[in-house]
Design an enzyme around this catalytic site. Structure first.
Site, PDB file in Angstrom:
ATOM      1  N   ALA A 199      57.278  11.429   0.845  1.00  0.00           N
ATOM      2  CA  ALA A 199      56.903  12.161   2.054  1.00  0.00           C
ATOM      3  C   ALA A 199      56.229  13.493   1.754  1.00  0.00           C
ATOM      4  CB  ALA A 199      58.142  12.405   2.915  1.00  0.00           C
ATOM      5  N   LYS A 200      56.424  14.020   0.539  1.00  0.00           N
ATOM      6  CA  LYS A 200      55.803  15.282   0.094  1.00  0.00           C
ATOM      7  C   LYS A 200      56.013  16.402   1.105  1.00  0.00           C
ATOM      8  CE  LYS A 200      52.324  12.918  -2.737  1.00  0.00           C
ATOM      9  NZ  LYS A 200      52.659  11.517  -2.390  1.00  0.00           N
ATOM     10  N   ARG A 201      57.237  16.542   1.583  1.00  0.00           N
ATOM     11  CA  ARG A 201      57.545  17.555   2.580  1.00  0.00           C
ATOM     12  C   ARG A 201      57.708  18.927   1.922  1.00  0.00           C
ATOM     13  NH1 ARG A 201      55.738  14.100   5.759  1.00  0.00           N
ATOM     14  NH2 ARG A 201      57.063  12.974   7.216  1.00  0.00           N
TER      15      ARG A 201
END
Length: 291
Positions: free
Chosen positions: A103-105
Site C-alpha cells: 500500500a506504500k502508506r
C-alpha cells in the site's frame, strides 16, 4: 482471534523466517491489473478482480511463503474492490501464507495513526501480516506503524532504494553528515530492530533491478529485505547474490507477472511458483528442498 491473543502472537521476524525456511524464498505479488485480467480472459470488473485474486490464493497460498496483494488494483473498484482485498487477505492467511499488503502508506499525526490501524490492528477487516510504507515524510512519522507491528506481531517494510529511475533523486541524495537519504532510513530501521532474533519487524524495500551499489551494509539491518522487480521487470535470481551479498538469507524475492502469466489454471500456477522457489533457493544459497 481476540486483540489480546494477537498481542502475544509470535513476532513477524520469527514467522517470516519460518515461512522462508519451510516454503522457500518467494513472495508472489497479486497484481490484478487490466492486462493480466485480460490475459486470463476475465472482465475488467469486480467479478474479474475477485476471480483473479481468489484463484491466485487457491493456487498459491498453501505453498508459497508470502503473497503480496497490490492495494491499488483493488482500490480502483471502490468499496467492492476493498471487499475483495479483505477476502483475499483473510483467505490467504487462513491457508498459511503470510500476507504483505503493498500500500506504500505514509503520513503524519492522526492520519498515519488511522493507516496503521487499518492494516495492523486486529479489529480491522484489512488486518494483515505486514504492510509497505513510505518514510519520506520522515522515518519518525511512521511510529504508529512500528508500534502496532511490535504489539501485534506484524511487519513493516519501508521504501529504501527502489528500482524506479525517479527514486534515486531522493533516495541517493546526500544528507548532512555525508549519508544518503536511503542509507539513513536503513540505519534507523536497523536501530529500531535492535538485537531481535531471528530478525526484527522492520524490513526494507530494495529493488532487485538496481545496478548501483547500495550504500549501506544490509547485513546490519537485522530485518527482511523485500526485493521486487524480478522476472518481467528485468531482475534475475542470479543477480540477487551480487546485489545483496552477505544478507541473502534475509532477502524475500518478489515477482508477480512471471508467475501470474501462467494462470488461470491453478496447477500451472503452482508449477510456475515451484520453479521460481527452486531458482531462488539456488541463487540465495538455501539448502536443497527435501524430496
Amino acid at each position: 482471534m481476540t486483540e489480546t491473543e494477537t498481542e502475544s502472537a509470535e513476532p513477524f521476524g520469527a514467522r517470516l523466517r519460518k515461512a522462508l525456511d519451510t516454503r522457500g524464498p518467494l513472495c508472489v505479488g497479486v497484481d490484478p491489473h487490466p492486462a493480466l485480467l485480460g490475459a486470463w480472459s476475465l472482465p475488467d470488473s469486480v467479478a474479474g478482480l475477485e476471480r483473479f485474486a481468489l484463484t491466485a490464493v487457491e493456487a498459491l497460498a498453501e505453498r508459497v511463503a508470502v503473497l503480496k496483494p497490490q492495494s491499488s488494483f483493488f482500490e480502483r473498484f471502490g468499496s467492492a474492490g476493498i471487499a475483495v482485498l479483505e477476502r483475499t487477505i483473510a483467505e490467504a492467511r487462513a491457508a498459511g501464507a503470510l500476507v504483505i499488503v503493498d500500500a506504500k502508506r505514509g503520513d503524519i499525526g492522526s492520519t498515519v495513526e488511522a493507516y496503521a490501524d487499518a492494516y495492523l490492528s486486529p479489529s480491522s477487516s484489512l488486518f494483515t501480516d505486514a504492510v509497505t510504507v513510505s518514510p519520506y515524510l520522515g522515518f519518525g512519522s511512521l511510529e504508529p506503524f512500528f508500534e502496532r507491528a511490535e504489539r501485534y506481531g506484524c511487519g513493516v517494510f519501508v521504501l529504501a532504494f527502489t528500482s524506479n529511475p525517479e527514486g534515486a533523486a531522493v533516495q541517493r541524495a546526500v544528507a548532512e553528515g555525508g549519508e544518503t537519504v536511503g542509507a539513513s532510513i536503513l540505519a534507523q530501521a536497523a536501530a529500531r530492530n535492535g538485537e531481535a532474533v531471528p530478525m526484527g519487524p522492520i524490513g526494507a524495500v530494495v529493488g532487485a533491478t538496481l545496478t548501483d551499489p547500495i550504500p549501506f551494509d544490509l547485513a546490519t539491518l537485522n530485518g527482511a529485505v523485500l526485493a521486487p522487480g524480478l522476472g518481467a521487470q528485468g531482475g534475475t535470481p542470479e543477480g540477487l547474490r551480487g546485489l545483496f551479498g552477505a544478507t541473502t538469507a534475509n532477502v524475500l524475492p518478489s515477482m508477480s507477472r512471471e508467475v501470474l502469466r501462467h494462470g488461470p489454471d491453478a496447477a500451472v500456477l503452482r508449477r510456475a511458483a515451484r520453479r521460481a522457489v527452486e531458482e531462488f533457493r539456488t541463487a540465495l544459497g538455501y539448502p536443497a528442498a527435501a524430496s
